[in-house]
Design a protein around this motif. Structure first.
Motif, PDB file in Angstrom:
ATOM      1  N   VAL A 250       0.896  -1.071  -0.024  1.00 33.61           N
ATOM      2  CA  VAL A 250       0.018   0.106  -0.108  1.00 33.61           C
ATOM      3  C   VAL A 250       0.794   1.145  -0.129  1.00 33.61           C
ATOM      4  O   VAL A 250       1.930   1.299   0.695  1.00 33.61           O
ATOM      5  CB  VAL A 250      -0.932  -0.040   1.170  1.00 33.61           C
ATOM      6  N   VAL A 251       0.384   2.426  -0.457  1.00 29.02           N
ATOM      7  CA  VAL A 251       1.101   3.766  -0.415  1.00 29.02           C
ATOM      8  C   VAL A 251       0.502   4.544   0.529  1.00 29.02           C
ATOM      9  O   VAL A 251      -1.059   4.432   0.579  1.00 29.02           O
ATOM     10  CB  VAL A 251       0.980   4.311  -2.170  1.00 29.02           C
ATOM     11  N   ILE A 252       1.307   4.904   1.534  1.00 33.55           N
ATOM     12  CA  ILE A 252       0.614   6.046   2.524  1.00 33.55           C
ATOM     13  C   ILE A 252       1.464   7.011   2.227  1.00 33.55           C
ATOM     14  O   ILE A 252       2.617   7.195   2.436  1.00 33.55           O
ATOM     15  CB  ILE A 252       0.855   5.217   3.942  1.00 33.55           C
ATOM     16  N   ILE A 253       0.820   8.212   2.479  1.00 32.04           N
ATOM     17  CA  ILE A 253       1.045   9.481   2.243  1.00 32.04           C
ATOM     18  C   ILE A 253       0.197  10.475   3.348  1.00 32.04           C
ATOM     19  O   ILE A 253      -0.679  10.557   3.498  1.00 32.04           O
ATOM     20  CB  ILE A 253       0.739  10.196   0.993  1.00 32.04           C
ATOM     21  N   THR A 300       2.003  -6.765   9.173  1.00 28.69           N
ATOM     22  CA  THR A 300       0.892  -7.814   9.864  1.00 28.69           C
ATOM     23  C   THR A 300      -0.451  -7.683   9.148  1.00 28.69           C
ATOM     24  O   THR A 300      -1.360  -8.337   9.818  1.00 28.69           O
ATOM     25  CB  THR A 300       0.981  -7.565  11.339  1.00 28.69           C
ATOM     26  N   MET A 301      -0.771  -6.727   8.427  1.00 32.51           N
ATOM     27  CA  MET A 301      -2.239  -6.528   8.149  1.00 32.51           C
ATOM     28  C   MET A 301      -2.118  -6.684   6.341  1.00 32.51           C
ATOM     29  O   MET A 301      -1.293  -6.662   5.745  1.00 32.51           O
ATOM     30  CB  MET A 301      -2.472  -4.947   8.268  1.00 32.51           C
ATOM     31  N   GLY A 302      -3.588  -6.799   5.918  1.00 29.87           N
ATOM     32  CA  GLY A 302      -3.946  -6.841   4.656  1.00 29.87           C
ATOM     33  C   GLY A 302      -4.058  -5.734   4.073  1.00 29.87           C
ATOM     34  O   GLY A 302      -4.340  -4.604   4.592  1.00 29.87           O
ATOM     35  N   LYS A 303      -3.657  -5.503   2.418  1.00 31.74           N
ATOM     36  CA  LYS A 303      -3.743  -4.338   1.971  1.00 31.74           C
ATOM     37  C   LYS A 303      -5.012  -3.625   1.978  1.00 31.74           C
ATOM     38  O   LYS A 303      -4.976  -2.433   2.038  1.00 31.74           O
ATOM     39  CB  LYS A 303      -2.976  -4.422   0.592  1.00 31.74           C
ATOM     40  N   HIS A 304      -5.978  -4.358   1.676  1.00 36.19           N
ATOM     41  CA  HIS A 304      -7.373  -3.869   1.740  1.00 36.19           C
ATOM     42  C   HIS A 304      -7.913  -3.443   3.058  1.00 36.19           C
ATOM     43  O   HIS A 304      -8.529  -2.340   3.134  1.00 36.19           O
ATOM     44  CB  HIS A 304      -8.385  -4.752   0.919  1.00 36.19           C
ATOM     45  N   ASP A 305      -7.524  -4.104   4.036  1.00 38.36           N
ATOM     46  CA  ASP A 305      -7.955  -3.753   5.340  1.00 38.36           C
ATOM     47  C   ASP A 305      -7.000  -2.575   5.792  1.00 38.36           C
ATOM     48  O   ASP A 305      -7.805  -1.440   6.305  1.00 38.36           O
ATOM     49  CB  ASP A 305      -7.249  -4.841   6.237  1.00 38.36           C
ATOM     50  N   ILE A 306      -5.973  -2.242   5.377  1.00 40.83           N
ATOM     51  CA  ILE A 306      -5.309  -1.020   5.488  1.00 40.83           C
ATOM     52  C   ILE A 306      -6.133   0.151   4.688  1.00 40.83           C
ATOM     53  O   ILE A 306      -6.005   1.382   5.293  1.00 40.83           O
ATOM     54  CB  ILE A 306      -3.775  -1.058   5.219  1.00 40.83           C
ATOM     55  N   HIS A 307      -6.308   0.108   3.527  1.00 41.73           N
ATOM     56  CA  HIS A 307      -7.117   1.200   2.805  1.00 41.73           C
ATOM     57  C   HIS A 307      -8.152   1.324   3.355  1.00 41.73           C
ATOM     58  O   HIS A 307      -8.578   2.404   3.588  1.00 41.73           O
ATOM     59  CB  HIS A 307      -7.082   0.484   1.232  1.00 41.73           C
ATOM     60  N   ALA A 308      -8.919   0.450   3.929  1.00 41.85           N
ATOM     61  CA  ALA A 308     -10.213   0.646   4.254  1.00 41.85           C
ATOM     62  C   ALA A 308      -9.988   1.580   5.698  1.00 41.85           C
ATOM     63  O   ALA A 308     -10.895   2.466   6.067  1.00 41.85           O
ATOM     64  CB  ALA A 308     -11.089  -0.488   4.781  1.00 41.85           C
ATOM     65  N   LEU A 309      -9.289   1.134   6.685  1.00 46.71           N
ATOM     66  CA  LEU A 309      -8.844   1.839   7.906  1.00 46.71           C
ATOM     67  C   LEU A 309      -8.308   3.270   7.757  1.00 46.71           C
ATOM     68  O   LEU A 309      -8.880   4.170   8.269  1.00 46.71           O
ATOM     69  CB  LEU A 309      -7.810   1.048   8.525  1.00 46.71           C
ATOM     70  N   VAL A 317      -3.960   7.158   0.874  1.00 49.78           N
ATOM     71  CA  VAL A 317      -3.667   5.829   0.877  1.00 49.78           C
ATOM     72  C   VAL A 317      -4.082   5.328  -0.453  1.00 49.78           C
ATOM     73  O   VAL A 317      -5.388   5.476  -0.840  1.00 49.78           O
ATOM     74  CB  VAL A 317      -4.339   5.014   2.134  1.00 49.78           C
ATOM     75  N   SER A 318      -3.445   4.153  -1.032  1.00 47.42           N
ATOM     76  CA  SER A 318      -3.875   3.465  -2.159  1.00 47.42           C
ATOM     77  C   SER A 318      -3.110   2.285  -2.210  1.00 47.42           C
ATOM     78  O   SER A 318      -2.149   1.963  -1.603  1.00 47.42           O
ATOM     79  CB  SER A 318      -3.422   4.208  -3.373  1.00 47.42           C
ATOM     80  N   VAL A 319      -4.155   1.216  -2.586  1.00 50.62           N
ATOM     81  CA  VAL A 319      -3.530  -0.197  -2.715  1.00 50.62           C
ATOM     82  C   VAL A 319      -2.485  -0.001  -3.931  1.00 50.62           C
ATOM     83  O   VAL A 319      -2.871   0.554  -5.140  1.00 50.62           O
ATOM     84  CB  VAL A 319      -4.622  -1.183  -3.003  1.00 50.62           C
TER      85      VAL A 319
END
Length: 397
Positions: A250-253, A300-309, A317-319
């Motif tokens: 995931v990309v996080i900015i 420790t997390m899934g990419k779509h879970d991080i995106h939703a969070l 954020v982007s997958v």
């Protein structure tokens, strides 16, 4: 409603990516685009990037050609012949816009330069597109997207830290340049509406690559900073890059302190909520430590879970999608980013902006080489006997 460029005739002498993409956009907006191609194979993009076996499987032309040549008619003229040049001049004198991407001096040698056409057609908007521009020490040097990624310094900042330079995965200089052509042509047409006079427009891969690098150049001119390769990271803020998850990236900015606090609260206050990371300046100074701390959580997390969070917390954020995932995501179609051929149902990437009263649209698919030669010549005033004579002289196919 009437398309915004309905009634505008474009004669397109360009090939490969940047020029054809720009004239395709003009065609999306309603212009009548006539693509002038060499009878011997046409635009090289018809075969670019596809093996013979692939073309047999999907059918010619190549995916690249299909991407940049909808809403056009094709005429096959041999510009190495006097008859072909005479026909091309006749088309250009009846046009509102001419676009070419030959090397400087080529259209002039053929009697098709602006000084040859503008006198007889003072309303003509004439666009020259070159690699390095029409003048200067590199004017006669041929180049493509990759060459300008190298020349501009873009490659020097692309790739993994400590690794070799890398190219951007897409032809970003070409496609940025296509929008520069569109902008220049539309501005010149607007000027013509006010004054009644056309004008010459010129742009280049060099100007587009410099525009892509503008804030890096400005930093160098002001401070002497020469930024280097940082992988997916960015020198402007931390975090501003891709992070690993257990099923991808995931990309996080989070450039501002306020967004950083939302990130901390949503992702892990225990790991990330340390005072040393609280300000943007300190996060830049402690880049390695911040990246390692975030990565320890995201792994420790899934990419779509991080995106939703994070999207719920209003953190950028982007997958990281592969091409298949990107094309299948419903968001692109939701904003009008996909055109469909009414006959075949084939999908195409749409115009990169929307006019809500007069939207761009696909009215015809890509043309076969010379598919409309007779039709275009007849519209230019040629009789059937004159068309036959033009073919006999080798000027058309």
């Amino acid at each position: 409603m009437t398309a915004v460029l309905e009634g505008i005739r474009v004669v397109d002498f360009s090939r490969i990516f940047a020029g054809p993409d720009s004239t395709q956009i003009l065609g999306d907006l309603g212009a009548d685009v006539v693509k002038v191609e060499d009878p011997d194979g046409g635009d090289d993009c018809r075969y670019l990037g596809a093996t013979k076996a692939e073309l047999e499987r999907i059918g010619a032309p190549s995916p690249s050609f299909r991407s940049f040549n909808r809403n056009k008619r094709s005429i096959a003229l041999d510009l190495s012949t006097e008859a072909g040049r005479k026909a091309a001049r006749r088309l250009a004198l009846g046009a509102d816009v001419v676009v070419n991407n030959f090397r400087p001096g080529t259209m002039e040698r053929w009697g098709l330069g602006y000084e040859h056409l503008g006198t007889d057609n003072p309303r003509l908007v004439y666009c020259d597109f070159h690699a390095y521009g029409p003048v200067g020490p590199l004017a006669q040097v041929g180049a493509n997207d990759l060459a300008l990624q190298a020349h501009s310094g873009l490659m020097s900042i692309t790739g993994e830290e400590g690794g070799p330079p890398a190219r951007a995965g897409s032809a970003i200089v070409d496609l940025h340049a296509s929008l520069a052509i569109v902008s220049g042509v539309l501005a010149a047409l607007f000027h013509r509406e006010r004054t009644g006079r056309g004008q010459r427009v010129d742009t280049s891969l060099l100007l587009s690559s410099a525009h892509l690098m503008s804030y890096f150049y400005q930093d160098y001119w002001l401070s002497g900073n020469q930024h280097r390769r940082m992988g997916t990271a960015n020198h402007l803020s931390v975090p501003n890059q891709a992070f690993p998850t257990h099923d991808g990236y995931v990309v996080i900015i989070a450039p501002s302190d306020e967004m950083w606090r939302r990130l901390v609260d949503a992702l892990s206050p225990q790991v990330l909520g340390v005072p040393e990371f609280a300000t943007a300046s300190e996060r830049l100074r402690l880049r390695k430590e911040v990246v390692e701390a975030i990565s320890s959580v995201t792994r420790t997390m899934g990419k779509h879970d991080i995106h939703a969070l994070l999207s719920a917390a209003k953190v950028n954020v982007s997958v990281v999608h592969d091409i298949g995932e990107a094309t299948q995501h419903p968001q692109l179609e939701a904003v009008g980013g996909i055109f469909r051929d009414q006959d075949s149902g084939a999908r195409y990437v749409g115009t990169p902006f929307r006019l809500h009263e007069t939207p761009g649209r696909m009215t015809r698919s890509y043309p076969a080489l010379g598919e409309h030669t007779d039709e275009i010549l007849a519209q230019a005033g040629y009789s059937m006997a004159e068309i036959a004579e033009l073919r006999k002289a080798g000027g058309a196919a």
